[in-house]
Design an enzyme around this catalytic site. Structure first.
Site, PDB file in Angstrom:
ATOM      1  N   GLU A 115      23.106  90.235  49.980  1.00  0.00           N
ATOM      2  CA  GLU A 115      23.543  89.502  49.273  1.00  0.00           C
ATOM      3  C   GLU A 115      22.402  90.018  47.789  1.00  0.00           C
ATOM      4  O   GLU A 115      21.866  90.473  48.132  1.00  0.00           O
ATOM      5  CB  GLU A 115      22.379  87.805  50.278  1.00  0.00           C
ATOM      6  CG  GLU A 115      23.919  87.405  50.692  1.00  0.00           C
ATOM      7  CD  GLU A 115      23.554  85.897  51.086  1.00  0.00           C
ATOM      8  OE1 GLU A 115      22.911  85.006  50.269  1.00  0.00           O
ATOM      9  OE2 GLU A 115      24.099  85.596  51.762  1.00  0.00           O
ATOM     10  N   HIS A 243      23.249  78.594  42.033  1.00  0.00           N
ATOM     11  CA  HIS A 243      24.110  79.378  42.795  1.00  0.00           C
ATOM     12  C   HIS A 243      25.137  79.750  42.308  1.00  0.00           C
ATOM     13  O   HIS A 243      26.130  78.925  41.117  1.00  0.00           O
ATOM     14  CB  HIS A 243      24.351  78.849  44.458  1.00  0.00           C
ATOM     15  CG  HIS A 243      25.111  79.826  44.654  1.00  0.00           C
ATOM     16  ND1 HIS A 243      26.078  80.624  44.876  1.00  0.00           N
ATOM     17  CD2 HIS A 243      24.484  80.233  46.086  1.00  0.00           C
ATOM     18  CE1 HIS A 243      26.193  81.558  46.145  1.00  0.00           C
ATOM     19  NE2 HIS A 243      24.923  81.221  46.382  1.00  0.00           N
ATOM     20  N   ARG A 291      20.619  85.998  40.844  1.00  0.00           N
ATOM     21  CA  ARG A 291      21.109  84.790  41.367  1.00  0.00           C
ATOM     22  C   ARG A 291      21.071  84.350  39.096  1.00  0.00           C
ATOM     23  O   ARG A 291      21.630  83.836  39.070  1.00  0.00           O
ATOM     24  CB  ARG A 291      20.953  83.762  42.339  1.00  0.00           C
ATOM     25  CG  ARG A 291      21.646  83.656  43.142  1.00  0.00           C
ATOM     26  CD  ARG A 291      21.267  82.638  43.744  1.00  0.00           C
ATOM     27  NE  ARG A 291      21.931  82.759  44.959  1.00  0.00           N
ATOM     28  CZ  ARG A 291      21.723  82.123  46.367  1.00  0.00           C
ATOM     29  NH1 ARG A 291      21.087  81.658  46.405  1.00  0.00           N
ATOM     30  NH2 ARG A 291      21.987  83.063  47.928  1.00  0.00           N
ATOM     31  N   HIS A 352      21.334  74.677  42.916  1.00  0.00           N
ATOM     32  CA  HIS A 352      21.584  74.523  44.502  1.00  0.00           C
ATOM     33  C   HIS A 352      20.289  74.120  45.162  1.00  0.00           C
ATOM     34  O   HIS A 352      19.858  73.778  45.845  1.00  0.00           O
ATOM     35  CB  HIS A 352      22.382  76.193  44.483  1.00  0.00           C
ATOM     36  CG  HIS A 352      22.296  76.888  45.798  1.00  0.00           C
ATOM     37  ND1 HIS A 352      23.322  75.731  46.574  1.00  0.00           N
ATOM     38  CD2 HIS A 352      21.399  78.112  46.346  1.00  0.00           C
ATOM     39  CE1 HIS A 352      23.239  77.298  48.095  1.00  0.00           C
ATOM     40  NE2 HIS A 352      22.685  78.158  47.991  1.00  0.00           N
ATOM     41  N   ARG A 387      14.453  82.763  43.477  1.00  0.00           N
ATOM     42  CA  ARG A 387      14.769  82.433  44.567  1.00  0.00           C
ATOM     43  C   ARG A 387      15.299  83.696  45.041  1.00  0.00           C
ATOM     44  O   ARG A 387      16.215  83.552  44.778  1.00  0.00           O
ATOM     45  CB  ARG A 387      14.537  81.380  45.488  1.00  0.00           C
ATOM     46  CG  ARG A 387      14.630  81.961  47.285  1.00  0.00           C
ATOM     47  CD  ARG A 387      15.053  79.881  48.081  1.00  0.00           C
ATOM     48  NE  ARG A 387      16.615  79.729  47.375  1.00  0.00           N
ATOM     49  CZ  ARG A 387      17.766  80.120  47.655  1.00  0.00           C
ATOM     50  NH1 ARG A 387      17.678  80.799  49.469  1.00  0.00           N
ATOM     51  NH2 ARG A 387      18.702  79.641  47.806  1.00  0.00           N
TER      52      ARG A 387
HETATM   53  P1  FAD Z   1      16.800  70.189  54.478  1.00  0.00           P
HETATM   54  O1  FAD Z   1      17.296  70.848  55.601  1.00  0.00           O
HETATM   55  O2  FAD Z   1      17.185  69.301  53.610  1.00  0.00           O
HETATM   56  O3  FAD Z   1      16.109  68.380  55.511  1.00  0.00           O
HETATM   57  C1  FAD Z   1      15.892  67.499  55.059  1.00  0.00           C
HETATM   58  C2  FAD Z   1      15.776  66.351  55.207  1.00  0.00           C
HETATM   59  O4  FAD Z   1      14.615  65.421  54.658  1.00  0.00           O
HETATM   60  C3  FAD Z   1      17.010  65.630  55.692  1.00  0.00           C
HETATM   61  O5  FAD Z   1      16.676  64.874  56.850  1.00  0.00           O
HETATM   62  C4  FAD Z   1      16.468  64.379  55.039  1.00  0.00           C
HETATM   63  O6  FAD Z   1      17.453  63.141  55.281  1.00  0.00           O
HETATM   64  C5  FAD Z   1      15.150  64.246  54.948  1.00  0.00           C
HETATM   65  N1  FAD Z   1      15.110  62.960  53.803  1.00  0.00           N
HETATM   66  C6  FAD Z   1      14.874  63.860  52.489  1.00  0.00           C
HETATM   67  N2  FAD Z   1      14.304  62.574  51.832  1.00  0.00           N
HETATM   68  C7  FAD Z   1      14.187  61.275  53.022  1.00  0.00           C
HETATM   69  C8  FAD Z   1      13.271  60.018  53.083  1.00  0.00           C
HETATM   70  N3  FAD Z   1      12.963  59.798  51.800  1.00  0.00           N
HETATM   71  N4  FAD Z   1      13.176  59.213  54.123  1.00  0.00           N
HETATM   72  C9  FAD Z   1      13.695  59.982  55.645  1.00  0.00           C
HETATM   73  N5  FAD Z   1      13.997  61.724  55.353  1.00  0.00           N
HETATM   74  C10 FAD Z   1      14.061  62.254  54.537  1.00  0.00           C
HETATM   75  N6  FAD Z   1      18.914  79.063  51.901  1.00  0.00           N
HETATM   76  C11 FAD Z   1      19.406  80.740  53.103  1.00  0.00           C
HETATM   77  O7  FAD Z   1      17.236  81.422  53.542  1.00  0.00           O
HETATM   78  N7  FAD Z   1      20.192  80.815  53.265  1.00  0.00           N
HETATM   79  C12 FAD Z   1      21.424  80.614  53.147  1.00  0.00           C
HETATM   80  O8  FAD Z   1      22.943  81.097  53.633  1.00  0.00           O
HETATM   81  C13 FAD Z   1      21.472  79.260  52.449  1.00  0.00           C
HETATM   82  N8  FAD Z   1      22.515  78.924  52.185  1.00  0.00           N
HETATM   83  C14 FAD Z   1      22.854  77.686  51.306  1.00  0.00           C
HETATM   84  C15 FAD Z   1      24.296  76.998  51.341  1.00  0.00           C
HETATM   85  C16 FAD Z   1      24.193  75.537  51.118  1.00  0.00           C
HETATM   86  C17 FAD Z   1      25.296  74.600  50.673  1.00  0.00           C
HETATM   87  C18 FAD Z   1      22.405  74.527  50.679  1.00  0.00           C
HETATM   88  C19 FAD Z   1      22.973  73.191  50.161  1.00  0.00           C
HETATM   89  C20 FAD Z   1      21.884  75.914  50.638  1.00  0.00           C
HETATM   90  C21 FAD Z   1      21.634  76.292  50.926  1.00  0.00           C
HETATM   91  N9  FAD Z   1      19.986  76.994  51.150  1.00  0.00           N
HETATM   92  C22 FAD Z   1      20.409  78.502  51.905  1.00  0.00           C
HETATM   93  C23 FAD Z   1      19.178  76.984  50.952  1.00  0.00           C
HETATM   94  C24 FAD Z   1      18.093  75.975  52.372  1.00  0.00           C
HETATM   95  O9  FAD Z   1      19.602  75.589  53.051  1.00  0.00           O
HETATM   96  C25 FAD Z   1      17.819  74.838  52.129  1.00  0.00           C
HETATM   97  O10 FAD Z   1      16.696  75.330  51.429  1.00  0.00           O
HETATM   98  C26 FAD Z   1      16.970  74.154  53.629  1.00  0.00           C
HETATM   99  O11 FAD Z   1      17.679  74.122  54.340  1.00  0.00           O
HETATM  100  C27 FAD Z   1      16.033  73.621  53.273  1.00  0.00           C
HETATM  101  O12 FAD Z   1      14.897  73.039  54.556  1.00  0.00           O
HETATM  102  P2  FAD Z   1      14.824  72.207  54.613  1.00  0.00           P
HETATM  103  O13 FAD Z   1      14.636  71.718  56.358  1.00  0.00           O
HETATM  104  O14 FAD Z   1      13.352  71.979  54.021  1.00  0.00           O
HETATM  105  O15 FAD Z   1      14.968  70.924  54.239  1.00  0.00           O
HETATM  106  C1  SIN Z   2      25.124  81.675  50.485  1.00  0.00           C
HETATM  107  O1  SIN Z   2      25.006  82.008  51.044  1.00  0.00           O
HETATM  108  O2  SIN Z   2      25.034  82.758  49.012  1.00  0.00           O
HETATM  109  C2  SIN Z   2      23.452  80.858  49.828  1.00  0.00           C
HETATM  110  C3  SIN Z   2      22.245  82.040  50.447  1.00  0.00           C
HETATM  111  C4  SIN Z   2      21.084  81.674  49.718  1.00  0.00           C
HETATM  112  O3  SIN Z   2      21.118  80.123  48.791  1.00  0.00           O
HETATM  113  O4  SIN Z   2      20.059  82.006  49.794  1.00  0.00           O
END
Ligand code: FAD
Ligand code: SIN
Length: 540
Positions: A115, A243, A291, A352, A387
């Site tokens: 990427e 993104h 990005r 994003h 990032r």
């Molecule tokens: P999340 O997975 O967002 O989980 C947050 C949790 O907190 C959820 O369960 C939610 O319900 C809970 N929560 C929030 N507020 C409250 C509240 N007030 N009370 C109770 N619960 C709450 N990153 C990569 O490294 N590679 C990728 O390929 C990639 N692709 C992506 C594609 C998309 C479409 C998106 C949106 C993001 C992508 N990212 C990618 C970024 C990555 O997915 C996220 O940064 C990462 O998954 C965040 O994980 P997390 O555990 O911090 O939070």
């Molecule tokens: C993507 O798959 O392009 C998202 C990857 C990322 O947010 O790290």
């Protein structure tokens, strides 16, 4: 209710930490709270995959470290980058042991993607639905552990500190402590207090603050807002990553479908409406530049040509080639009449990822005692001003593990649950809802959400300037006043609390943007187009 280890959030950060703590302390209680269904997280929507050095013949830790530092545009903490890159490989192996499956080639080696900003192929993936696969594996592993309770539809309102015991707590208070949380249980519609020895915030990102975002509805920055209200430290919020390629679907509001950067990694080419492959005008790394650069280039092309999107050209792929890696994207495009072998995919940038967040140290400790933060809600120093793609899933696992390591070094019972402290804890009052009534009309909330998203997209988007930031700030002040007045007299609901949290997050983004008198990484201000000599983090 009391619990030993409280986890807020059921994405990769929260679940990884919970699994580790549960394994290490089979006699202790671990409680995970999540505000929606258990799997409704940013994690579930991750497409491209997780970056990690797996092919030591062609790749090295040093290359991954350098790529991360270059993308971060001078603001990464090198020590943290080294920690994440080096420890990340072990965490990926654990994820695989917990049951996550990544694609392999015909020789049985991991099939690695590329990427923007990566100099090598190093991204493990499960087709184009990597996050869904990780979330599945983690949730299944969680369900196998008897000492973990996962409570869905439990909306955390605030973290409990000395403030709730009647003490004055300010930013200058030296030892703010977290005793647990107040939570609105949406299953019973009651507000409960949960007292915890240790709390980890893993509440994810805040893309919903913008009109167009790849993030699901849960991404409203609740953790950041809660810590700010509790007088904890927040850092570098101006660095919102857009993104470059979200699917452009006119009329679609809420969450935009992502076209993973891995499509460009496999050879997809960006073109404008004149069919020009325009990236050569912006960066020698072309479509695989970091990005911030690609998103700004697209924004500029859209403005020059007066269009609402550009195109991603994949017509040189056969259906078989494309669907081997991207079956979900193929189906989604076809469902809106775009056959990627004949038609170009309309794409535009969308909010994003939040690079800043709750300031944490190398063991995921926040500025509040007994409160950890990991995943997208945290600001660890890894991402700097931008990032590197696919580094966030890796970061979330590394710091979830480090938080677990830190709690493991503590002796005996968590401090707040020691008998002498229980008295204090018993003194924590119940949530006060006297004088509040059910909301008369939701329009007061929904309209404010719309206004907030519009002003953030129009004034605090990919390109900023001082006048736009000032306007955003003035409008936010008004939204803040109106919403606080509503909050004082209205029974709490997720909608009202999320609006309040999003206003706080927006305020923090604008404030940090205003303080940064330079252009760096994701923050581009036309009034200060150059980088300043002094590189610094902005901490509020
Ligand atoms: P999340 O997975 O967002 O989980 C947050 C949790 O907190 C959820 O369960 C939610 O319900 C809970 N929560 C929030 N507020 C409250 C509240 N007030 N009370 C109770 N619960 C709450 N990153 C990569 O490294 N590679 C990728 O390929 C990639 N692709 C992506 C594609 C998309 C479409 C998106 C949106 C993001 C992508 N990212 C990618 C970024 C990555 O997915 C996220 O940064 C990462 O998954 C965040 O994980 P997390 O555990 O911090 O939070
Ligand atoms: C993507 O798959 O392009 C998202 C990857 C990322 O947010 O790290």
């Amino acid at each position: 209710m009391t619990t030993d280890f409280l986890v807020i959030g059921s994405g990769i950060a929260g679940l990884t930490y919970a699994l580790k703590v549960a394994e290490a302390y089979p006699d202790k209680a671990i409680t995970i709270l999540t505000k929606a269904q258990s799997d409704e997280t940013n994690t579930k929507y991750a497409q491209g995959g997780i970056a990690g050095v797996m092919d030591f013949d062609n790749d090295s830790f040093n290359k991954h470290i350098e790529d991360t530092l270059i993308a971060g545009d001078g603001l990464c903490n090198r020590e943290v980058v080294e920690i994440v890159v080096k420890e990340g490989v072990e965490r990926i192996k654990e994820l695989i042991e917990w049951g996550a499956r990544f694609d392999k080639d015909k020789d049985g080696d991991y099939s690695l993607g590329k990427e923007g900003g990566h100099s090598e192929f190093r991204i493990l993936h499960h087709k184009d639905v990597t996050g869904k696969e990780m979330e599945r594996a983690l949730l299944e592993a969680i369900r196998r552990r008897k000492n973990i309770e996962l409570l869905s539809h439990c909306f955390v309102l605030d973290i409990i500190t000395q403030h709730h015991l009647g003490f004055l707590v300010t930013k200058a208070t030296p030892d703010i402590e977290c005793y647990g949380v107040y939570v609105l249980n949406l299953n019973t519609n009651k507000i409960e207090k949960i007292i915890a020895g240790t709390t980890l915030l893993a509440t994810g990102g805040n893309g919903q603050v913008y009109r167009t975002t790849t993030n699901p509805a849960i991404a409203t920055g609740d953790g950041v807002a809660m810590v700010y209200r509790a007088k904890g430290r927040i850092e570098n919020m101006e660095f919102i990553q857009f993104h470059p390629t979200a699917l452009y679907e006119p009329g679609v509001r809420g969450q935009s479908f992502l076209i993973t950067e891995a499509v460009r990694g496999d050879g997809g080419i960006l073109r404008n409406h004149k069919d020009e492959a325009f990236m050569s005008r912006y960066d020698e790394r072309l479509d695989l530049a970091p990005r911030d650069i690609v998103a700004r280039a697209i924004d500029s092309e859209m403005k020059i040509n007066g269009t609402e999107h550009v195109y991603l050209d994949c017509r040189h792929f056969t259906k078989e080639q494309f669907t081997a890696h991207f079956p979900n994207i193929y189906d989604k495009c076809l469902s809106i009449g775009v056959d990627i072998t004949k038609d170009m995919i309309p794409v535009a940038p969308a909010a994003h990822y939040s690079c800043g967040g709750i300031k944490t140290d190398e063991f995921a400790r926040t500025s509040i005692t007994n409160l950890y933060a990991a995943g997208e809600c945290a600001s660890t120093g890894l991402h700097g001003a931008n990032r590197l793609a696919s580094n966030s899933l890796l970061e979330a696992m590394v710091f979830a593990h480090r938080a677990y390591k830190d709690v493991a070094t503590r002796q005996g019972m968590p401090k707040n649950l020691l008998p002498e402290n229980l008295k204090l804890v018993e003194a924590i009052p119940n949530w006060k809802s006297e004088g509040t009534n059910a909301p008369k009309e939701m329009i007061l909330i929904t309209q404010s959400v719309k206004e907030l998203k519009l002003l953030m997209s129009d004034y605090v988007g990919i390109v900023r300037n001082n006048e736009r930031l000032l306007r955003a700030s003035k409008r936010l002040d008004l939204l803040y006043e109106e919403t606080e007045a509503l909050y004082q007299k209205t029974a709490v609901s997720p909608q009202l609390c999320e609006l309040r949290n999003m206003i706080t997050v927006a305020y923090l983004v604008v404030k940090c943007a205003d303080f940064r008198e330079e252009s760096r990484g994701l923050h581009f201000n036309t009034d200060y187009p150059e980088k300043a000599n002094m590189v610094q983090n902005i901490v509020l």
